[in-house]
Scaffold this motif. Structure first.
Motif, PDB file in Angstrom:
ATOM      1  N   UNK A 144       0.861  -1.183   0.000  1.00  0.00           N
ATOM      2  CA  UNK A 144       0.000   0.000   0.000  1.00  0.00           C
ATOM      3  C   UNK A 144       0.896   1.232   0.000  1.00  0.00           C
ATOM      4  N   UNK A 145       0.773   2.061  -1.030  1.00  0.00           N
ATOM      5  CA  UNK A 145       1.547   3.296  -1.106  1.00  0.00           C
ATOM      6  C   UNK A 145       0.905   4.347  -0.201  1.00  0.00           C
ATOM      7  N   UNK A 146       1.676   4.908   0.724  1.00  0.00           N
ATOM      8  CA  UNK A 146       1.119   5.841   1.703  1.00  0.00           C
ATOM      9  C   UNK A 146       0.592   7.106   1.046  1.00  0.00           C
ATOM     10  N   UNK A 147       1.220   7.541  -0.035  1.00  0.00           N
ATOM     11  CA  UNK A 147       0.785   8.781  -0.684  1.00  0.00           C
ATOM     12  C   UNK A 147      -0.567   8.631  -1.377  1.00  0.00           C
ATOM     13  N   UNK A 148      -1.050   7.393  -1.572  1.00  0.00           N
ATOM     14  CA  UNK A 148      -2.344   7.163  -2.213  1.00  0.00           C
ATOM     15  C   UNK A 148      -3.477   7.038  -1.197  1.00  0.00           C
ATOM     16  N   UNK A 149      -3.157   7.119   0.098  1.00  0.00           N
ATOM     17  CA  UNK A 149      -4.166   6.932   1.137  1.00  0.00           C
ATOM     18  C   UNK A 149      -4.864   8.263   1.416  1.00  0.00           C
ATOM     19  N   UNK A 150      -6.184   8.229   1.456  1.00  0.00           N
ATOM     20  CA  UNK A 150      -6.977   9.400   1.827  1.00  0.00           C
ATOM     21  C   UNK A 150      -7.061   9.512   3.351  1.00  0.00           C
ATOM     22  N   UNK A 151      -7.681   8.523   3.991  1.00  0.00           N
ATOM     23  CA  UNK A 151      -7.767   8.475   5.460  1.00  0.00           C
ATOM     24  C   UNK A 151      -7.667   7.020   5.896  1.00  0.00           C
ATOM     25  N   UNK A 152      -7.461   6.830   7.202  1.00  0.00           N
ATOM     26  CA  UNK A 152      -7.470   5.502   7.814  1.00  0.00           C
ATOM     27  C   UNK A 152      -8.500   5.518   8.936  1.00  0.00           C
ATOM     28  N   UNK A 153      -9.393   4.527   8.943  1.00  0.00           N
ATOM     29  CA  UNK A 153     -10.410   4.428   9.993  1.00  0.00           C
ATOM     30  C   UNK A 153     -10.145   3.172  10.815  1.00  0.00           C
ATOM     31  N   UNK A 154      -9.937   3.356  12.119  1.00  0.00           N
ATOM     32  CA  UNK A 154      -9.713   2.241  13.041  1.00  0.00           C
ATOM     33  C   UNK A 154     -11.068   1.844  13.617  1.00  0.00           C
ATOM     34  N   UNK A 155     -11.532   0.635  13.311  1.00  0.00           N
ATOM     35  CA  UNK A 155     -12.885   0.215  13.654  1.00  0.00           C
ATOM     36  C   UNK A 155     -12.860  -0.826  14.771  1.00  0.00           C
ATOM     37  N   UNK A 156     -13.999  -0.914  15.471  1.00  0.00           N
ATOM     38  CA  UNK A 156     -14.176  -1.789  16.635  1.00  0.00           C
ATOM     39  C   UNK A 156     -13.159  -1.447  17.728  1.00  0.00           C
ATOM     40  N   UNK A 157     -12.906  -0.162  17.907  1.00  0.00           N
ATOM     41  CA  UNK A 157     -11.992   0.287  18.955  1.00  0.00           C
ATOM     42  C   UNK A 157     -12.819   0.603  20.198  1.00  0.00           C
ATOM     43  N   UNK A 158     -12.507   0.004  21.307  1.00  0.00           N
ATOM     44  CA  UNK A 158     -13.241   0.272  22.538  1.00  0.00           C
ATOM     45  C   UNK A 158     -12.697  -0.544  23.680  1.00  0.00           C
ATOM     46  N   UNK A 159     -13.135  -0.212  24.868  1.00  0.00           N
ATOM     47  CA  UNK A 159     -12.675  -0.918  26.061  1.00  0.00           C
ATOM     48  C   UNK A 159     -13.171  -2.362  26.028  1.00  0.00           C
ATOM     49  N   UNK A 160     -12.305  -3.262  26.446  1.00  0.00           N
ATOM     50  CA  UNK A 160     -12.684  -4.662  26.496  1.00  0.00           C
ATOM     51  C   UNK A 160     -12.481  -5.421  25.206  1.00  0.00           C
ATOM     52  N   UNK A 161     -12.135  -4.731  24.116  1.00  0.00           N
ATOM     53  CA  UNK A 161     -11.910  -5.405  22.838  1.00  0.00           C
ATOM     54  C   UNK A 161     -10.472  -5.921  22.775  1.00  0.00           C
ATOM     55  N   UNK A 162     -10.315  -7.180  22.407  1.00  0.00           N
ATOM     56  CA  UNK A 162      -8.977  -7.752  22.293  1.00  0.00           C
ATOM     57  C   UNK A 162      -8.302  -7.385  20.972  1.00  0.00           C
ATOM     58  N   UNK A 163      -9.098  -7.068  19.954  1.00  0.00           N
ATOM     59  CA  UNK A 163      -8.519  -6.684  18.671  1.00  0.00           C
ATOM     60  C   UNK A 163      -9.420  -5.672  17.986  1.00  0.00           C
ATOM     61  N   UNK A 164      -8.921  -5.088  16.918  1.00  0.00           N
ATOM     62  CA  UNK A 164      -9.662  -4.093  16.162  1.00  0.00           C
ATOM     63  C   UNK A 164      -9.319  -4.247  14.688  1.00  0.00           C
ATOM     64  N   UNK A 165     -10.010  -3.484  13.831  1.00  0.00           N
ATOM     65  CA  UNK A 165      -9.804  -3.548  12.388  1.00  0.00           C
ATOM     66  C   UNK A 165      -9.308  -2.199  11.879  1.00  0.00           C
ATOM     67  N   UNK A 166      -8.557  -2.241  10.785  1.00  0.00           N
ATOM     68  CA  UNK A 166      -8.084  -1.018  10.133  1.00  0.00           C
ATOM     69  C   UNK A 166      -8.635  -0.970   8.716  1.00  0.00           C
ATOM     70  N   UNK A 167      -9.318   0.131   8.393  1.00  0.00           N
ATOM     71  CA  UNK A 167      -9.853   0.336   7.051  1.00  0.00           C
ATOM     72  C   UNK A 167      -9.088   1.475   6.388  1.00  0.00           C
ATOM     73  N   UNK A 168      -8.501   1.211   5.230  1.00  0.00           N
ATOM     74  CA  UNK A 168      -7.729   2.210   4.491  1.00  0.00           C
ATOM     75  C   UNK A 168      -8.569   2.691   3.314  1.00  0.00           C
ATOM     76  N   UNK A 169      -8.881   3.989   3.303  1.00  0.00           N
ATOM     77  CA  UNK A 169      -9.655   4.601   2.219  1.00  0.00           C
ATOM     78  C   UNK A 169      -8.668   5.315   1.292  1.00  0.00           C
ATOM     79  N   UNK A 170      -8.747   5.014   0.005  1.00  0.00           N
ATOM     80  CA  UNK A 170      -7.806   5.583  -0.958  1.00  0.00           C
ATOM     81  C   UNK A 170      -8.362   6.874  -1.552  1.00  0.00           C
ATOM     82  N   UNK A 171      -7.464   7.667  -2.125  1.00  0.00           N
ATOM     83  CA  UNK A 171      -7.874   8.929  -2.740  1.00  0.00           C
ATOM     84  C   UNK A 171      -8.773   8.693  -3.952  1.00  0.00           C
ATOM     85  N   UNK A 172      -8.585   7.573  -4.613  1.00  0.00           N
ATOM     86  CA  UNK A 172      -9.469   7.200  -5.707  1.00  0.00           C
ATOM     87  C   UNK A 172     -10.696   6.518  -5.105  1.00  0.00           C
TER      88      UNK A 172
END
Length: 723
Positions: A520-548
């Motif tokens: 994944x080229x960093x310069x092509x990334x629009x934003x990053x959304x960290x999902x399922x983040x909260x207390x008590x969660x053992x893991x979470x997900x990362x969603x990468x939204x591209x400029x296109x």
């Protein structure tokens, strides 16, 4: 006294006699030991140099001779600095004739052997100093102190993210409106016109200690030259490298772009200032290798960011005809790396055989002994090049991520990898456990280590020679250099179907061991959304939204929550805007809504709808306003519903007594189920309704244990509002 035949205690007695003669008042402060012998252990307990050890010194013995004074006092206003200690040490080898002091040639000057902790310093700089300073390094990890207040790292990160959000929304609004992007405008202006880091001398950051500084905001590198901080725009830098000599001195070398050299076209700057003198390269020396590596990494990252923004174009979707490979002739021999395997593999049913990778004039050629197994990779088609040595993996690899697809056998691909397995997969047939001290086992492990080190060295030599080739003027426009993943920033996640170790580089986020590869080229990334983040969660997900926005988002699932802070820090330092959410979002629908009505997206604040803190505060305000209003006919409606239906749900059935008090929800906020049940029964007694049936009591008991399924009765008060 450390000579063959003497007792060990005589050495300590000799030191004690000198102190008794020269400074008798310091005898109580003298250490009780003069050092220890060095054998299988660094401190051999049987060779302690003290008054009681009667062992005899023999030739060939090695001692760590250390003498000092403890609990000394000096005149200091600070009580912390009143007590101090001194300790000097040397390594001594006992010979047949003479005793050799191995450390005798080392400098004993105070500036070389002493360091201090500046605990009284009032202002701390966030940069690590060139010379090692314990307290500075410690404070940079925790709190950055200013004159009046303290700002935590989290607060600095939040402020930087707010600024990134503003810039990102402006950039997205321009792109959706069809106008040119800010990044491209700036890049074009800086390459075509004057490269200006600072318009005015007053814009320079305030002076700090004379060390190399990186100004990320103005894209400048400030170098200490003749007592002044001289700024250079990062676009003027061609390459930066570091190395370390045997005396632990680190050197950083910065080579600049010099217009007018052979194979380099004249730009507007060189034509405008034809009589100007250009700086070609500078070198700095430092005692702090950590600071040097940080500076090199920051310059490389900033430079790549500027170049990527400058040359950003829409990805070519179709297979483009490649130029013809020019083989190396008599001018120079091709750079070769033999015995490599390729991924993706060639088709066919025959036995797979390794091949050789060669670097020619304008590209690489990989070929095996079979005539049809050949792949050409042009330098101009390489988007990213990676070199990953085997550290905790089984393979050492070179990976090329391409601009345009090429054919490997009958497969169309954008990723080509060449690798060697550093360890053979061995299965023990005996089944029994082998001893950890088995000489054959130890010898086998040593052979594996030697093989791994040799392979890594061969790959490193090939990479260095290719980097030198790419540094020639004719390849300036390609901006090629082998990038190495940073394992210390890596994290585990599931980018496709299986868990993998994902590692950032200065320009990408990669996973190069398991297939399918992730680049994944960093310069092509629009934003990053960290999902399922909260207390008590053992893991979470990362969603990468591209400029296109027509490109699907990339999801990396099941990242351990222990990696959250490290990922946030990495995203912030690479100027990527990230958001957090408690749920997974339907990104395909979100992107479709944005592209269908970009004006509404811009007017509603852009990406700020993902801001968890802002949405939380708004939802709390809405809940308070909803609780303050209840319709007048609610009581009669709920009463009729209770009479008509015995199987009504908890949300639909509400007792008449609960409706009389409109402020119950505000008062009962945060109370336990037992307290709520007690208050409900008291309210029933006041109304005269004390004839609780056995079934009602049983249902209230079920509710106290948090049962979510509603009992089939309408006599239980409504509790769902209080969750």
């Amino acid at each position: 006294m450390l000579k063959p035949g003497n007792r060990i205690s005589a050495a300590y007695q000799a030191a004690l006699s000198v102190v008794e003669k020269e400074a008798p008042d310091l005898v109580p402060n003298l250490t009780k030991s003069a050092g220890t012998g060095i054998g299988l252990e660094f401190r051999e307990s049987g060779l302690n140099l003290n008054m009681k050890n009667e062992r005899v010194v023999k030739a060939g013995m090695v001692f760590n001779v250390s003498l000092g004074f403890q609990n000394l006092q000096c005149a200091s206003k600070n009580p912390k600095n009143k007590n101090f200690s001194l300790l000097l040490a040397d390594t001594v080898i006992v010979g047949e004739q003479n005793t050799e002091v191995v450390t005798g040639k080392s400098s004993k000057a105070v500036k070389d052997v002493a360091y201090s902790f500046n605990e009284d310093e009032e202002e701390e700089d966030k940069h690590v100093k060139v010379e090692t300073n314990g307290s500075d390094h410690f404070m940079s990890k925790t709190v950055l102190r200013s004159d009046n207040h303290e700002i935590s790292k989290e607060e600095l990160r939040r402020q930087h993210q707010a600024e990134l959000a503003r810039q990102k929304n402006e950039e997205t609004a321009r792109r959706l409106a069809g106008g040119p992007e800010t990044g491209d405008n700036r890049a074009i202006a800086k390459t075509a016109a004057d490269l200006i880091a600072y318009k005015n001398v007053n814009d320079l950051p305030p002076p700090r200690d004379f060390m190399i500084q990186i100004d990320q905001k103005n894209e400048a590198v400030l170098l200490p030259i003749y007592g002044s901080m001289v700024p250079f725009h990062v676009a003027t830098i061609r390459t930066v490298s570091s190395q370390q000599d045997t005396n632990r001195n680190c050197f950083i070398r910065i080579i600049f772009n010099v217009p007018g050299t052979p194979f380099s076209s004249h730009d507007s700057n060189s034509l405008k200032n034809q009589g100007a003198i250009y700086l070609k390269e500078v070198s700095f020396r430092s005692k702090d290798p950590r600071h040097i590596s940080e500076v090199v990494q920051q310059i490389k990252t900033l430079r790549r960011h500027v170049v990527a923004r400058e040359s950003e174009k829409a990805e070519r979707a179709t297979l483009v005809t490649q130029e013809k490979l020019q083989l190396a002739g008599n001018r120079f021999k091709p750079i070769r790396l033999p015995d490599l395997w390729i991924r993706p593999v060639f088709g066919g049913r025959g036995r797979k055989i390794p091949g050789t990778l060669e670097a020619h004039v304008n590209g690489f050629r990989y070929s095996t002994t079979r005539a049809d197994e050949r792949v050409d990779v042009m330098y101009g088609n390489i988007k990213h090049a990676f070199f990953q040595p085997a550290e905790k993996e089984m393979i050492t690899l070179l990976h090329f991520h391409l601009h345009n697809h090429i054919m490997v056998g009958n497969k169309k691909t954008k990723d080509v990898q060449f690798y060697v397995e550093v360890m053979d997969v061995v299965q023990t047939l005996g089944g029994g456990k082998r001893s950890a001290y088995d000489p054959d086992e130890i010898e086998e492990e040593q052979r594996e280590r030697d093989r791994k080190n040799k392979i890594n060295m061969d790959f490193q030599s090939f990479v260095n020679r290719v980097n030198d080739l790419w540094g020639q003027p004719q390849f300036n426009g390609l901006d090629l250099e082998f990038d190495q993943p940073l394992r210390e920033l890596g994290f585990h996640g599931v980018p496709h179907k299986a868990s993998a170790f994902i590692v950032p580089t200065s320009s990408c986020l990669v996973e190069l061991v398991e297939t399918p590869f992730l680049v994944v080229t960093l310069s092509e990334i629009e934003i990053v959304n960290l999902e399922r983040v909260g207390l008590g969660q053992k893991n979470f997900d990362m969603t990468i939204v591209f400029k296109d926005f027509k490109r699907d988002v990339l999801r990396i699932d099941s990242i351990p929550s222990t990696s959250l802070d490290g990922i946030k820090e990495w995203l912030d330092t690479t100027d990527l805007k990230y958001y957090e959410s408690r749920l997974n979002l339907n990104w395909r629908q979100i992107l479709k809504t944005i592209t269908d009505d970009p004006q509404s997206f811009i007017e509603n604040g852009g990406w700020e709808f993902l801001n968890l803190e802002a949405s939380d505060s708004e939802s709390e305000d809405e809940e308070e306003s909803d609780q303050g209003y209840q319709p007048s006919d609610m009581e009669s409606e709920s009463e009729s519903e209770d009479d008509d239906s015995d199987s009504a749900s908890l949300v639909e059935s509400e007792d008449e007594e609960e409706e009389d008090s409109e402020e119950d929800s505000e008062e009962e906020k945060g109370k336990t189920w037992e307290e709520l049940e007690r208050e409900a029964s008291n309210a029933d007694r006041e109304k005269g309704n004390q004839s609780d049936s056995e079934e009602d009591r049983r249902r209230r008991k079920m509710k106290a244990f948090g049962k979510s399924r509603a009992p089939p009765s309408s006599a239980i008060p409504k509790r769902s509002k209080l969750r």
